[in-house]
Design a protein around this motif. Structure first.
Motif, short mmCIF file in Angstrom:
data_model
loop_
_atom_site.label_atom_id
_atom_site.label_comp_id
_atom_site.label_asym_id
_atom_site.label_seq_id
_atom_site.Cartn_x
_atom_site.Cartn_y
_atom_site.Cartn_z
N THR A 64 0.85 -1.19 0.00
CA THR A 64 0.00 0.00 0.00
C THR A 64 0.88 1.24 0.00
O THR A 64 2.10 1.14 0.03
CB THR A 64 -0.96 -0.01 1.22
OG1 THR A 64 -1.93 1.02 1.07
CG2 THR A 64 -0.20 0.18 2.52
N ILE A 78 -3.33 -2.61 -2.46
CA ILE A 78 -4.56 -2.02 -1.93
C ILE A 78 -4.28 -0.56 -1.60
O ILE A 78 -3.20 -0.21 -1.11
CB ILE A 78 -5.05 -2.77 -0.67
CG1 ILE A 78 -5.37 -4.23 -1.03
CG2 ILE A 78 -6.29 -2.10 -0.08
CD1 ILE A 78 -5.82 -5.07 0.15
N THR A 79 -5.26 0.31 -1.81
CA THR A 79 -5.07 1.74 -1.56
C THR A 79 -4.80 2.02 -0.08
O THR A 79 -5.24 1.28 0.81
CB THR A 79 -6.30 2.56 -1.97
OG1 THR A 79 -7.39 2.25 -1.09
CG2 THR A 79 -6.69 2.26 -3.41
N THR A 82 -7.97 2.40 2.36
CA THR A 82 -8.49 1.15 2.89
C THR A 82 -7.60 0.58 3.98
O THR A 82 -8.06 0.20 5.06
CB THR A 82 -8.66 0.11 1.77
OG1 THR A 82 -9.62 0.59 0.82
CG2 THR A 82 -9.12 -1.23 2.32
N CYS A 83 -6.29 0.55 3.72
CA CYS A 83 -5.35 -0.04 4.68
C CYS A 83 -5.26 0.78 5.97
O CYS A 83 -5.20 0.22 7.06
CB CYS A 83 -3.98 -0.21 4.05
SG CYS A 83 -3.92 -1.52 2.79
N GLY A 85 -7.63 2.57 7.16
CA GLY A 85 -8.88 2.32 7.85
C GLY A 85 -8.85 1.02 8.63
O GLY A 85 -9.22 0.97 9.81
N VAL A 86 -8.39 -0.05 7.99
CA VAL A 86 -8.30 -1.36 8.64
C VAL A 86 -7.33 -1.30 9.82
O VAL A 86 -7.60 -1.82 10.91
CB VAL A 86 -7.85 -2.44 7.64
CG1 VAL A 86 -7.59 -3.77 8.35
CG2 VAL A 86 -8.91 -2.62 6.55
N ARG A 115 -15.72 -0.03 9.05
CA ARG A 115 -15.46 0.17 7.62
C ARG A 115 -15.27 1.65 7.29
O ARG A 115 -15.76 2.52 8.02
CB ARG A 115 -16.61 -0.40 6.77
CG ARG A 115 -16.79 -1.91 6.90
CD ARG A 115 -17.95 -2.39 6.05
NE ARG A 115 -18.09 -3.83 6.12
CZ ARG A 115 -17.44 -4.70 5.34
NH1 ARG A 115 -16.59 -4.23 4.42
NH2 ARG A 115 -17.62 -6.00 5.46
N VAL A 116 -14.59 1.90 6.19
CA VAL A 116 -14.41 3.27 5.73
C VAL A 116 -15.72 3.76 5.12
O VAL A 116 -16.19 3.21 4.13
CB VAL A 116 -13.27 3.37 4.69
CG1 VAL A 116 -13.19 4.80 4.13
CG2 VAL A 116 -11.94 2.97 5.31
N ARG A 249 -5.06 -7.50 5.73
CA ARG A 249 -5.64 -7.89 4.45
C ARG A 249 -4.82 -9.03 3.82
O ARG A 249 -5.39 -9.90 3.15
CB ARG A 249 -5.67 -6.68 3.51
CG ARG A 249 -6.78 -5.69 3.85
CD ARG A 249 -8.14 -6.39 3.81
NE ARG A 249 -9.25 -5.50 4.05
CZ ARG A 249 -9.95 -4.91 3.08
NH1 ARG A 249 -9.64 -5.12 1.81
NH2 ARG A 249 -10.97 -4.13 3.38
#
Length: 255
Positions: A64, A78-79, A82-83, A85-86, A115-116, A249
């Protein structure tokens, strides 16, 4: 089973490894340097030295960040939204506003139910980012740590320029007319805090979580909380939020 997250940012590259039980086994930060490709190669070497081989059939890698496409051994890209956020959910919980101050951009991510839900980003100008602080610290001849310490001691000083180039010229003028360095440092941090707080206003409100390179800067964390009118929660591991999210992820890809 291991999940490896590699977050290649514009300034720093972060690594994280999580095992099948969800425990964090390894984190490491290193300068990205001139080349994301070189940073990717150094990350691979570092992982192998500590015993984690991306080629292992029980291991998966997610890349990322700014230089994510420069990781040829990644199983998935993965952007960073997203990462991060996780990773923030892992560190702080499923609800809140994540503020990530990076080297070249600042991101505000709203979390709902783990979740985002939405995000906002300042990526058009270096003002309000770690790069801005780096440039100003260099101009004042101090480290970023000393810059924050000086800011805490200085009197309120306004830096009005919205552009990094013009702001640097403004700082040079202040130095020339003998403005105390602590006052200039206060103005520099105040400028960044104002921009970050304004962007954070596009989130969902408290609770606020700070990730990125300023998470161990007590002055910044405290002052940002005062700007937002709420406690800003962070921790040393928050600088690895993107890499930890990528590792989670990656773990989901095993098997």
């Amino acid at each position: 089973m291991f999940g490896i997250g590699i977050d290649i940012g514009s300034t720093a590259t972060k690594l994280a490894v999580i095992d099948g039980g969800g425990d964090t086994l390894f984190t490491r930060q290193m300068p990205t340097g001139f080349s994301s490709v070189d940073a990717s190669d150094r990350a691979l070497e570092e992982l192998r030295v500590v015993g984690f081989d991306p080629a292992d059939p029980e291991t998966r890698v997610v890349a990322t960040g700014y230089g994510r496409i420069a990781v040829p051994y990644a199983d998935k890209v993965i952007t960073e939204i997203t990462c991060h956020g996780v990773g923030a959910v892992r560190l702080f919980g499923p609800e809140g506003t994540v503020i990530d101050v990076g080297g070249q951009d600042t991101k505000v991510i709203t979390l709902r139910g783990g979740r985002v839900a939405k995000f906002a980003m300042n990526d058009k100008c270096a003002a309000g980012t770690g790069r801005f602080l780096e440039i100003m610290a260099d101009r004042l001849g101090v480290s970023q740590e000393v810059l924050s310490r000086l800011a805490a001691e200085g009197e309120p000083t306004k830096i009005s320029s919205m552009c990094t180039v013009f702001a640097e010229s403004e700082v040079i003028s202040m130095i020339g007319r003998g403005e105390p360095r602590a006052n200039i440092a206060n103005g520099v941090l105040d400028s960044v805090l104002g921009r970050v707080a304004a962007l954070a206003g596009q989130g969902s409100g408290a609770p606020y979580f700070l990730t990125g390179g300023l998470c161990e800067n007590d002055y910044f964390v405290t002052q940002l909380g005062e700007r937002l009118g709420a406690l800003v929660t962070t921790c040393p591991q928050a600088r690895f939020a993107g890499a930890l999210g990528a590792a989670e992820r990656a773990l989901a890809l095993v098997g």
